[in-house]
Scaffold this motif. Structure first.
Motif, PDB file in Angstrom:
ATOM      1  N   SER A   1       0.845  -1.193   0.000  1.00 32.66           N
ATOM      2  CA  SER A   1       0.000   0.000   0.000  1.00 32.66           C
ATOM      3  C   SER A   1       0.878   1.240   0.000  1.00 32.66           C
TER       4      SER A   1
ATOM      5  N   PRO B   1       0.117   3.133   4.018  1.00 30.15           N
ATOM      6  CA  PRO B   1      -0.520   2.185   4.938  1.00 30.15           C
ATOM      7  C   PRO B   1      -0.980   2.805   6.243  1.00 30.15           C
ATOM      8  N   LEU B   2      -0.464   3.984   6.571  1.00 30.26           N
ATOM      9  CA  LEU B   2      -0.853   4.655   7.803  1.00 30.26           C
ATOM     10  C   LEU B   2      -1.027   6.138   7.526  1.00 30.26           C
TER      11      LEU B   2
ATOM     12  N   PHE C   1      -5.022   3.301  10.294  1.00 23.93           N
ATOM     13  CA  PHE C   1      -4.624   2.216   9.392  1.00 23.93           C
ATOM     14  C   PHE C   1      -5.352   2.411   8.063  1.00 23.93           C
ATOM     15  N   ASN C   2      -4.609   2.299   6.959  1.00 21.05           N
ATOM     16  CA  ASN C   2      -5.158   2.694   5.664  1.00 21.05           C
ATOM     17  C   ASN C   2      -4.872   1.650   4.589  1.00 21.05           C
ATOM     18  N   ARG C   3      -5.246   0.392   4.909  1.00 22.26           N
ATOM     19  CA  ARG C   3      -5.180  -0.677   3.906  1.00 22.26           C
ATOM     20  C   ARG C   3      -6.556  -1.338   3.801  1.00 22.26           C
TER      21      ARG C   3
ATOM     22  N   ASN D   1      -7.073  -3.970   6.281  1.00 22.32           N
ATOM     23  CA  ASN D   1      -6.054  -3.460   7.185  1.00 22.32           C
ATOM     24  C   ASN D   1      -5.197  -4.569   7.787  1.00 22.32           C
TER      25      ASN D   1
ATOM     26  N   TYR E   1      -2.019  -6.405   8.830  1.00 22.59           N
ATOM     27  CA  TYR E   1      -0.846  -5.766   9.416  1.00 22.59           C
ATOM     28  C   TYR E   1       0.406  -6.339   8.756  1.00 22.59           C
TER      29      TYR E   1
ATOM     30  N   THR F   1       3.185  -1.398   7.325  1.00 29.90           N
ATOM     31  CA  THR F   1       2.287  -0.798   8.313  1.00 29.90           C
ATOM     32  C   THR F   1       2.952  -0.751   9.670  1.00 29.90           C
ATOM     33  N   ARG F   2       3.596  -1.860  10.040  1.00 31.49           N
ATOM     34  CA  ARG F   2       4.293  -1.898  11.326  1.00 31.49           C
ATOM     35  C   ARG F   2       5.350  -0.808  11.423  1.00 31.49           C
TER      36      ARG F   2
ATOM     37  N   LEU G   1       3.762   2.628  11.730  1.00 29.91           N
ATOM     38  CA  LEU G   1       3.140   2.839  13.044  1.00 29.91           C
ATOM     39  C   LEU G   1       4.191   3.055  14.118  1.00 29.91           C
TER      40      LEU G   1
ATOM     41  N   GLY H   1      -8.914  -4.292  11.674  1.00 31.86           N
ATOM     42  CA  GLY H   1      -7.706  -5.036  11.328  1.00 31.86           C
ATOM     43  C   GLY H   1      -7.965  -6.518  11.235  1.00 31.86           C
TER      44      GLY H   1
END
Length: 373
Positions: free
Chosen positions: A183, A186-187, A200-202, A207, A209, A213-214, A217, A243
């Motif tokens: 993505s 992703p955040l 969270f933006n998937r 969403n 993880y 994304t990790r 974040l 999620g």
């Protein structure tokens, strides 16, 4: 487990004598599934205490009606969490010393629930995933005595060990492989006065993880911790699900499990939330599976929409939670209810999550519109 042992719970004294009589090497011959059902009716505290003290490599499950004990209104006999939180609000009383067992059916069964069906479900799950089940029980027994950050290290070590196991290898071999879909954003981050909103933006992946994304974040939480002008950090999610858990397309891709452990503990969103000097609020909705509940459960306050469906499904992969759930969820609901969630993969609705203390409030939570580009 032999048919006789698997069919019914044993009196606490009989269970203790059995465990005392067996060398660790003999347990696998007697217990085809490493689970021991203990009848709580008439169980003496000294018998339960002695059974728990032996730390057998078995999942110890208390079945039968609870008895009046000293645990107060929640019937738990005192704290059952990490970091000072008590576990499991509103449960029925249980016999003294039963809180040392790994699961207590009187705590987890809904009104009208069938204890025989629940016990059978546990026996099946442990029989299908014995290594992960025993690892989970041992991890949760240990984690309640550890500081949260130490608990995260213990969880990661167990998780890495199970990644090398045959059960996880079977899951990998049987799954339908799919390509990872990265993505672009992703955040999402948005400043609202003295509040930072992280979203969270998937939504196209519910969403899930993933590593991107990790990393986003963790970076955002570290930056927030260093910002003295902030008072609150809010976690939200775009789309219909907060999620769906870890991105399965990336499972089993780490070439070095020892290095993966160092990465997991060095880039832990849960650890960053624990360290954050500002109030953290999670507003969850829809599916909250695996990491989708493990991470928000670290927050100071969790607000759930009425439509939440919460699950810890890692056992069916031959794993334990790996995003901090054995720490975060356990701190909120106690290790016995956490063990029940993992072993059965049962979904919790909003009302149960509120009653157990996994969430702090149930109220409408608006899903954030996804951003693209």
């Amino acid at each position: 487990m032999t048919a006789a042992l698997g069919a019914q719970a044993l009196p606490a004294g009989t269970a203790l004598d059995l465990v005392r009589s067996l060398a660790p090497a003999d347990l696998a011959d007697v217990f085809r599934a490493p689970i021991l059902l203990v009848d709580l009716a008439g169980a003496r505290p000294d018998e339960l205490t002695a059974l728990v003290a032996r730390r057998p490599p078995l999942v110890l499950v208390g079945v039968g009606p609870g008895a009046d004990g000293p645990g107060g209104p929640d019937g738990l006999g005192g704290p059952d969490g990490v970091g000072g939180r008590t576990g499991g609000r509103g449960g029925p009383p249980v016999p003294p010393a039963a809180d040392g067992l790994d699961v207590l059916l009187p705590e987890v069964l809904a009104p009208g629930g069938d204890p025989d069906e629940a016990a059978d479900a546990l026996v099946r799950a442990v029989g299908q995933h014995p290594e992960a089940s025993v690892a989970l029980a041992g991890l949760l027994r240990m984690s309640e005595r550890l500081e949260p950050l130490d608990g995260l290290v213990a969880e990661s070590l167990a998780y890495s060990a199970l990644l090398a196991g045959a059960d996880f290898a079977r899951w990998l071999a049987a799954r339908h492989a799919r390509a990872h879909r990265p993505s672009a954003r992703p955040l999402l981050t948005r400043r609202d006065g003295d509040r930072l909103v992280l979203t969270f933006n998937r939504p196209e992946a519910r969403n899930a993880y993933d590593t991107a994304t990790r990393d986003a974040l963790v970076a955002a939480l570290r930056a927030a911790s260093a910002d003295d002008t902030l008072a609150e950090v809010t976690l939200t999610a775009a789309g219909p699900a907060f999620g769906a858990g870890g991105d399965l397309t990336q499972f089993g891709t780490a070439p070095d499990l020892a290095q993966a452990h160092l990465v997991r503990t060095g880039a832990s969103a849960g650890a960053e939330i624990l360290r954050c000097p500002h109030r953290v609020v999670a507003r969850i909705h829809g599916a909250c599976v695996g990491a989708g509940i493990e991470i928000p459960a670290f927050a100071d306050r969790v607000v759930a929409a009425p439509d939440v469906a919460i699950q810890l499904p890692e056992l069916r992969l031959g794993l334990v939670p790996g995003a901090g759930g054995t720490v975060s969820v356990t701190r909120r609901i106690g290790r016995r209810r956490a063990a029940w969630m993992v072993l059965t993969g049962a979904f919790l609705d909003a009302a149960t999550a509120l009653r157990w203390g996994l969430v702090d409030a149930v109220e409408p939570v608006d899903a954030v519109e996804p951003a693209v580009g």
